[in-house]
Write a protein that holds these residues in place. Structure first.
Motif, PDB file in Angstrom:
ATOM      1  N   GLY A  14       0.824  -1.195   0.000  1.00 34.49           N
ATOM      2  CA  GLY A  14       0.000   0.000   0.000  1.00 34.49           C
ATOM      3  C   GLY A  14       0.857   1.242   0.000  1.00 34.49           C
ATOM      4  N   VAL A  15       0.489   2.213  -0.845  1.00 35.69           N
ATOM      5  CA  VAL A  15       1.185   3.500  -0.853  1.00 35.69           C
ATOM      6  C   VAL A  15       0.128   4.584  -0.712  1.00 35.69           C
ATOM      7  CG1 VAL A  15       1.193   3.761  -3.388  1.00 35.69           C
ATOM      8  CG2 VAL A  15       2.940   4.915  -2.033  1.00 35.69           C
ATOM      9  N   ILE A 113       6.084  -0.825   7.690  1.00 32.99           N
ATOM     10  CA  ILE A 113       5.661   0.535   7.329  1.00 32.99           C
ATOM     11  C   ILE A 113       6.878   1.442   7.257  1.00 32.99           C
ATOM     12  CG2 ILE A 113       5.302   1.142   9.780  1.00 32.99           C
ATOM     13  CD1 ILE A 113       2.962   2.403   7.094  1.00 32.99           C
ATOM     14  N   SER A 114       6.824   2.408   6.343  1.00 33.51           N
ATOM     15  CA  SER A 114       7.811   3.486   6.346  1.00 33.51           C
ATOM     16  C   SER A 114       7.101   4.776   6.001  1.00 33.51           C
ATOM     17  CB  SER A 114       8.951   3.189   5.363  1.00 33.51           C
ATOM     18  OG  SER A 114       9.968   4.178   5.467  1.00 33.51           O
ATOM     19  N   PHE A 125       4.482   4.052   2.908  1.00 36.51           N
ATOM     20  CA  PHE A 125       4.460   2.774   2.227  1.00 36.51           C
ATOM     21  C   PHE A 125       4.274   1.673   3.266  1.00 36.51           C
ATOM     22  CE2 PHE A 125       6.508  -1.124   1.061  1.00 36.51           C
ATOM     23  CZ  PHE A 125       5.771  -1.438  -0.060  1.00 36.51           C
TER      24      PHE A 125
END
Lengths: 132, 132, 132
Positions: A14-15, A113-114, A125
């Motif tokens: 996911g973005v 996650i980031s 992301f």
């Protein structure tokens, strides 16, 4: 022409991006509905709370996308997707409630996650992984 | 509520964005401290060196995040995270020195990277993977 | 200093951003050359077709990068990289023609994709995975 065999290890990605000015972090109802107490305390302790709230908001959206479940729009319990920093200062995802149940049902064991933000835009992301 | 089981294959992800105008690629000290000779030669050969330096700088930050180690701020040896193009023209990560040691200690066998830039913003994504 | 052992599960990643105003979605030749009929029907049904075309265009570029094959520039058959929504409304990648053949040759069994756009910029992330 679809490639249909299931990948092991990675379940979904996911973005998300959010204009920092478009995330209503000054609205107490929005904040208390969508962020946990620990998230709120963290964001308020940062140099730019609006940037931190926007980055976590983008993160929640990215995690939600990575889970691959049908969106419920405003009804989605974004508070169930909690993003707190680990001992190294890196963001980590804790799922609660329905989000946790949906992840477990899909065999998702961890969501990575980031987060990043410029002065105007937050980008996140997320990657949902399965233990194989 | 944390999901705690360890995923195989994927260790960490990192995303970063940089305003191209905010990366001081015209500063020789910044460049020589943070980029290897091969990176400098590549970036200077490109149509827009400032964009190429900014994309690689975002890439180094994203790789650093994907490794999940504690940040040392200005002391982090970004030169140890080298991003060069492979035979297909795609960016690939080579780790050196302390970054390599930290990756090996965590069982990280490869870091995947992708870079993109518009006229104003560079975005990078990195993924640290473990061999299972 | 390169880390050379091959990761299982993940083959490559790709990130791309596009200015929505820079994607010529009003140009019928560009659209018919690069998008399938199903993609065109979907994008035209959305609230902002230019944003939807730009997000899918960024998605095609990100998928292309994740495959790790040599770019052919304008000759690359972006129409062979089709991005349609699955039953949950999440974007999914179908490969056709040469893109499918190249993916199969590399052992890539699935490409994961996520898209996001603000009012001005579309960002996409893709991840090519191998079945282990």
């Amino acid at each position: 022409g679809a490639l249909t065999s299931e990948a092991e290890g990675v379940s979904g990605v996911g973005v998300d991006q959010e204009l920092i000015s478009a995330v209503p972090s000054h609205n107490p109802t929005f904040v208390s509905r969508n962020f946990t107490d620990a998230e709120i305390a963290y964001c308020r302790s940062q140099p730019s709370p609006p940037s931190s709230f926007a980055a976590r908001w983008a993160g929640k959206e990215a995690v939600f996308k990575s889970l691959g479940v049908k969106s419920k729009g405003a009804a989605a319990a974004m508070k169930d997707i909690e993003i707190l920093n680990d001992e190294n200062g890196a963001p980590a995802v804790n799922l609660h409630g329905e989000a946790k149940a949906q992840a477990e049902q899909k065999g998702i064991s961890k969501v990575l996650i980031s987060l990043t933000h410029s002065e105007t835009v937050a980008v996140a992301f997320a990657q949902a992984t399965k233990s194989s």
